[in-house]
Structures are given as structure tokens and as C-alpha cells.
Design a protein around this motif. Sequence first.
Motif, short mmCIF file in Angstrom:
data_model
loop_
_atom_site.label_atom_id
_atom_site.label_comp_id
_atom_site.label_asym_id
_atom_site.label_seq_id
_atom_site.Cartn_x
_atom_site.Cartn_y
_atom_site.Cartn_z
N ASP A 38 -96.71 11.34 11.15
CA ASP A 38 -97.62 11.20 10.01
C ASP A 38 -97.00 10.28 8.97
N ASP A 39 -97.54 9.09 8.82
CA ASP A 39 -97.07 8.12 7.82
C ASP A 39 -95.71 7.49 8.16
N CYS A 78 -104.96 8.84 7.67
CA CYS A 78 -104.87 9.80 8.77
C CYS A 78 -106.20 10.15 9.46
N LYS A 131 -100.43 19.04 12.91
CA LYS A 131 -101.43 18.71 11.88
C LYS A 131 -102.77 18.37 12.52
N HIS A 277 -94.80 12.75 6.14
CA HIS A 277 -95.85 12.89 5.12
C HIS A 277 -95.34 13.80 3.99
N ASP A 329 -99.85 7.80 12.71
CA ASP A 329 -101.28 7.66 12.38
C ASP A 329 -101.60 6.55 11.39
N ASN A 330 -100.59 6.12 10.65
CA ASN A 330 -100.78 5.00 9.72
C ASN A 330 -99.41 4.58 9.20
N LYS A 359 -99.22 2.19 4.05
CA LYS A 359 -100.35 3.12 4.12
C LYS A 359 -101.45 2.64 3.16
CA CA Z 1 -101.00 9.91 7.81
#
Ligand code: CA
Length: 507
Positions: A38-39, A78, A131, A277, A329-330, A359
Motif C-alpha cells: 500500500d503506497d 488505492c 486491506k 500506508h 496499489d499506487n 501518490k
Molecule cells: Ca494505497
Amino acid sequence: MNKSLLTLFAMALACTAFGQSAKKTTKNRPNVIFICADDLGYGDLSCYGATKINTPNLDRLAAEGIRFTDGHATSATCTPSRYAFMTGQYPWRKKGTGILPGDAALIIPTDKTTLPNLFKKAGYQTGIVGKWHLGIGETVAKDWNGELKPGPNEVGFDYSFIFPATADRVPTVFLENHKVLALDANDPIQVDYAKKVGNDPTGKDHPELLKMQSSPGQGHNQTIVNGIGRIGYMSGGKMARWVDEEISTTFLNVAQGFIEKNQEKPFFLYYALTEPHVPRMPATRFKGKSGLGLRGDAILQLDWTIGEIMKQLKLLGIDKNTMIVFTSDNGPVLDDGYQDEAVTKLNGHKPAGVLRGGKYSALEGGTRVPFILSWPGQVKPQVSSALVSQMDLIASFSKLIGQSIPAGDAPDSENLLDAFTGKSPKGRSVLVEQGASISLLKDGWKYIVPGKGAAFMQDVGIETGNLPIAQLYHLTEDLAEKSNLAAKYPERVKEMAALLEKIQEQK
Ligand code: CA
Ligand code: NG6
């Protein structure tokens, strides 16, 4: 031993060997573990060039498999990215796929092909751990104390162990299948994103109770859980609330439990890590380890986690028949709501590597992410520059496991199995990216649609890629998007803008 006895013996041996190989080395039915961080940025791993942080386990995964240099999330946040790889559809085709609050309703259709139900139909055991952030239930109003559905189990997962949205959003609880884990019936949970519920202190009124301050102007100052201000209000569920330092190891334990339980069957596991994240609050033993503040520490924890999974697969003897796909995801962000020293202790680390933006951004830093695929024995180690998107996994897996996708489903997913398995250097020819603006990638060029929004997000310190004029970058020569060539090549701009419109009009 006479001849016929010998033959029988040899046959028995062959059968045992065959039995084992059927169980452990079937070429078109590998276990698949899809890991999404995540991130995590393009420059956050040492195998992608980071020098201020060391990620030995992911480096090993990359060295044993394929490291993609042009791998993408569809979007720079996300929810849309995850919507896309779950459904094989560009998220901007569907309303309501932006970043969701923690009480949102499910946005994944229950009657279409999804990444997990593709595997489920093919006889795989399917699970998600981590998540979610794709909504739960039919409506926003819901009873968190009852059966929570539809959710992951209704879109193809036999087993789910998730948190509903992000670590910075309420409710700060785990859900196992349809239920909040460890919920005490005498202490029901209430959640609200509009008004305060219950008497729990908020970060806004009681900053003295926080162990990590929220960033000015970025919210994250509503209900306090575990000394951290969250987005949204919640009350009750005191026993069920997570301890942030335990989230990652909890997910790891559950993921390993799923793997162990299903080791004899083909399984598909979507392992959705929360790192790095916000709020970054890794297990205490990782705190301070990276020297880059808690964001760096969270990346070390993430890398360790991957190493634990790899170790387990080896121990169970299923490493050769298990494909691992690792991505994010990003792109990266430093200050995303908390003063956690990600900015002040950066020490020259470049989370997006050579890329511009991060992001939220339409620039490459928003959507070009780490992308690694390993399948020991089947895939030759290499670095691939094929243009691939997470959205393409669904069509590619459909080909791999021989499970067809009904017409109309997963409309934007391309079968890139040969690129994903390193048999071909050729990926997509065209990809649309969604950040603060929309962009089109084609033949090494990138066109960004003119946008009205701000060029810079002051709070998070990220260039959005938004400009009121068209932007054209020649990525093969200018990956850092330094030189806008739109004025020099108006014909190419026109062509790419027209192609983008055509893609946007398709259903
Ligand atoms: Ca994310
Ligand atoms: C933003 C949050 C940010 C993060 C993001 C979602 C504010 C000011 N910022 O709205 O902290 O939660 O949403 O991140 O609220 S994502 O990776 O799940 O898309």
C-alpha cells in the motif's frame, strides 16, 4: 526379484513420483499469491535502485523471478487500482470508485468475473488477507455487529480476513468472513463519518492523548484509537480494536495459516499488505531500524514479511509450484496525514526513484510501481521492460489456468501471460493512467490531458501533473518527465488525445 516383480516395483515408484508431481508441480495450476503493498513507491526497494534502505527479501524474489520496470497500477490511489485488478475494468468507467470511506457499500459486482472467482471456478481455494478498501454491505448504513455482507466472500473469496478500508479509517477492527473479530455483544460498534458517535476522545479535542500527531490541515483527528487519530468516528468494540503494531504480524499469521491449510490444493491468496500506508506504526522491533523514520521501518517490516512467506513455501515444499506476484496499489507519499518523520528523516531516499510525482499524481510516480513475478522452475530470472498493468492479471490468469471469461467481463484486461512469464518482451501497446488527470501511454510516449486542478498538492508535497496545457513526454528518453514536448509534436498530441477519447468511449 523376478522381472515382473521388478516391473511392479518400478510402477509403484513411478506412481508415487507422479502422485507427488501432480500435487506439487502442475504446470498450469500453480498456487498464486498476489501481494499488493500500500503506497510503496518505484524507488522504495533496493532492487529498484534504493540505496538508503535495504530490502533483501524482495531483492531475492526479484533476482529469482522477473522484475518489471514498466509495471503499473491503473490509478494513483488505492480504491480505483484495486477495483481494476479485481474486475479487469478501468475504474474511471465506473462511478463511485474513488477513495472510499470506511463505511462504504461494496463496489465490486457480485455477478461478474473477478480475480478471485476466476480461480474459484477453476477449483482453487481462494482467500484474502489484509486491506480491503472496496466497501462492504449493500448500503452505507449497516450494523457492524451483525453479518456484514456482501463483501469479499460474495465476490469470490472462500475465506477472508481483512480490515474494511485503510489503517487510518474507522472502524479499526478485523473482519473474518462476515463478522468483526473478537466483538463483545455488550459493547456494540457504531461508525459514522459525518458526526461524532459515543464518547471516545478525538484527536482534534485531545491532541495530548496522541502518540503521533496528525498533520495540520489533513484531518486524521477524529476518534483516537491506540493513541492515533483516525478519519471517521467510532464507538464501542473496545476488545475488537486492533493494536497497530500487531496488524502486520496478524496478517502474516493468518496468511501463513491459509497457505498451510491449503498446501495440498491449488490456492489463490490475495495478500494485501498495509505497509507503508499511514499511520505507519510497525511492530516495535522494527521501530528506528531504518534510520528513515517510521515509513522506512514499515518498509523493512514489509520486506521481512515477504521473507517469512518465502521461507514457509520452501519448508512446505511448494515453492516451485507457487507463483508470487508482488506489486503496490499506487505510488509513494511521505506526509499523508501524520507527523511521523517520513519527511524529516528522509536522508536522501527517493521513494519514487527517478520518477516525477507520487501518490495522487498523473506523473509516472503515481502509477508506475514495483512489479515482481516469481515462479521458480517455470520462469527464468530476468528484467522485463514490457508494459504491464495489474488489471491484466485477470485475463492472463484466465489463460494460464484455462478458465474462460464470459464475454463482456473484464473488458480492459489483456492476456499478457507470455510477458508475465518472461516468454515475450512484449506487453501492452497502450495503457491509460489515472491520477490527478488522465494520461495515455503508447510506444514509449505519454500524453497527459490538460486539467484545471492545482499543479502541486501543498499538504502532501506532491506534484499532481496537472497543467492547463497538454503535456507530452518521451518516456523512453525522459522517464523523469522533465521536458514537455507537446508544442514540438502537435500531431502526436492530437493522435494520442483522439485515441484516448476512443478508449474512454468504449464500454
Ligand atoms: Ca494505497
Ligand atoms: C486521503 C487521506 C490519506 C489516505 C488516502 C487514501 C486525507 C487528507 N487524506 O483522502 O491520508 O488515507 O485518502 O489512501 O484525508 S489510499 O492509499 O487508500 O488511496
